[in-house]
Scaffold this motif. Structure first.
Motif, short mmCIF file in Angstrom:
data_model
loop_
_atom_site.label_atom_id
_atom_site.label_comp_id
_atom_site.label_asym_id
_atom_site.label_seq_id
_atom_site.Cartn_x
_atom_site.Cartn_y
_atom_site.Cartn_z
N ARG A 95 0.83 -1.21 0.00
CA ARG A 95 0.00 0.00 0.00
C ARG A 95 0.86 1.26 0.00
O ARG A 95 1.98 1.25 0.50
N VAL A 133 0.15 5.19 1.34
CA VAL A 133 -0.80 6.07 2.02
C VAL A 133 -0.22 7.49 2.05
O VAL A 133 0.99 7.69 1.97
N GLN A 168 -0.61 11.56 3.81
CA GLN A 168 -1.12 12.49 4.81
C GLN A 168 -0.77 13.90 4.36
O GLN A 168 0.41 14.24 4.21
N SER A 199 -3.12 18.01 7.46
CA SER A 199 -4.12 17.00 7.82
C SER A 199 -3.56 16.04 8.86
O SER A 199 -2.34 15.90 9.01
N GLU A 233 -5.18 12.88 8.96
CA GLU A 233 -5.71 11.61 8.48
C GLU A 233 -4.85 11.07 7.33
O GLU A 233 -4.25 11.83 6.57
N TRP A 234 -4.84 9.73 7.24
CA TRP A 234 -4.10 9.06 6.17
C TRP A 234 -5.08 8.57 5.10
O TRP A 234 -6.10 7.97 5.42
N GLU A 235 -4.73 8.81 3.85
CA GLU A 235 -5.56 8.39 2.71
C GLU A 235 -4.82 7.32 1.92
O GLU A 235 -3.63 7.46 1.62
N VAL A 236 -5.50 6.23 1.57
CA VAL A 236 -4.90 5.16 0.76
C VAL A 236 -4.93 5.59 -0.70
O VAL A 236 -6.00 5.79 -1.28
N LEU A 237 -3.75 5.75 -1.31
CA LEU A 237 -3.65 6.17 -2.71
C LEU A 237 -3.47 4.99 -3.65
O LEU A 237 -3.85 5.07 -4.82
N VAL A 239 -9.43 0.83 -5.54
CA VAL A 239 -8.73 1.77 -4.65
C VAL A 239 -7.86 2.72 -5.45
O VAL A 239 -7.81 3.93 -5.19
N HIS A 292 -5.09 7.25 -9.21
CA HIS A 292 -4.30 8.16 -8.37
C HIS A 292 -2.81 7.98 -8.66
O HIS A 292 -2.08 8.94 -8.88
N TYR A 309 4.25 10.70 2.34
CA TYR A 309 3.87 9.47 1.65
C TYR A 309 4.57 8.29 2.33
O TYR A 309 5.78 8.35 2.59
#
Length: 271
Positions: free
Chosen positions: A163, A165, A167, A171, A173-177, A185, A189, A210
């Protein structure tokens, strides 16, 4: 009384012999674990030399283990390794007969951290301790500064990377890219290439952190990115250029007038 004296002398001699044997045995053992440090995804070599402790050994039967379980065993052409290390461990047989029982660990993972001990098996029943190795593994870290519109290449470092991720700079929060094999998913991106994932056309809001994570959620790498605005860069270049204004023009005109006044007498003499 005489018998008691003989027994006492034998007891003292026996204790003395045990003390000598203990000193010789302890002096032949390594003083402590050898420390090895390696980045995720690289190859680590856990050292082991058996000839210094065993001479004229007829069979090369080596074991490697952690305090919890057996990791690797090799006896001639027969080899075995624990499932979590499948395809990543080997002891070169030609070097083994030369006295080198070092364990080669490929594609090192954060989960491989720990204490490893090597033994040589004698007569199928007795094991002789050779060496202990403390392995530590660290993630890759970097800081980048890039311009808007450029492409960011994130190296995965290992086939175990699963994965990516992100941030944002402001922010929590962590977002899965990106997730390996999950098109839903990814959704464009990041583009996966050979050993890297690519984020194309950087924007200002791409600034942040990242992380590449393995299948256990452990960090393979951390990249901190700062995206610079191209307009600011161009403005800095213009400031460095020397501007041409009225004062420059006036200065040039004054020099021309002085030059004409100086050479006019010479021109009159020639005429």
């Amino acid at each position: 009384m005489k018998m008691h004296g003989i027994d006492r002398d034998r007891h003292v001699i026996h204790l003395h012999c045990l003390w000598i044997v203990g000193c010789v045995a302890s002096s032949s053992l390594p003083s402590g674990p050898v420390s090895i440090s390696s980045p995720v995804g690289s190859q680590a070599i856990l050292p082991c030399k058996w000839k210094s402790q065993l001479d004229n050994f007829p069979v090369c039967h080596v074991l490697w283990q952690t305090p919890d379980a057996l990791v690797f065993e090799q006896n001639g052409e027969q080899r075995w390794q624990a499932s979590e290390f499948e395809g990543r461990l080997r002891v070169p047989e030609e070097k083994l007969w030369e006295g080198d029982c070092s364990l080669i660990l490929r594609d090192v993972q954060v989960g491989d951290v720990g204490l490893y001990e090597s033994f040589m098996v004698v007569d199928r029943t007795r094991r002789v301790f050779i060496q202990s190795v403390q392995l530590s593994v660290y993630e890759h870290k970097s800081k980048l500064s890039m311009g808007m519109g450029e492409d960011l290449d994130l190296k995965l470092h290992t086939p175990q990377a699963m994965r990516v991720v992100f941030q944002g700079r402001n922010s929590t929060e962590w977002e899965v890219l990106w997730m390996r094999g999950d098109e839903k998913v990814n959704r464009g991106h990041l583009e996966e290439a050979e050993g890297v994932v690519v984020l194309r056309g950087l924007r200002m809001d791409n600034s942040g952190t990242y992380k590449v994570l393995d299948s256990h959620g452990l960090s393979v790498s951390t990249v901190k990115l700062e995206v610079e605005e191209v307009a600011k860069l161009q403005k800095m270049i213009h400031i460095q250029d020397k501007p041409v204004g009225k004062s420059t023009v006036y200065g040039s005109s004054s020099l021309l007038i002085v030059f004409v006044l100086l050479i006019s007498p010479l021109i009159q003499q020639l005429l």
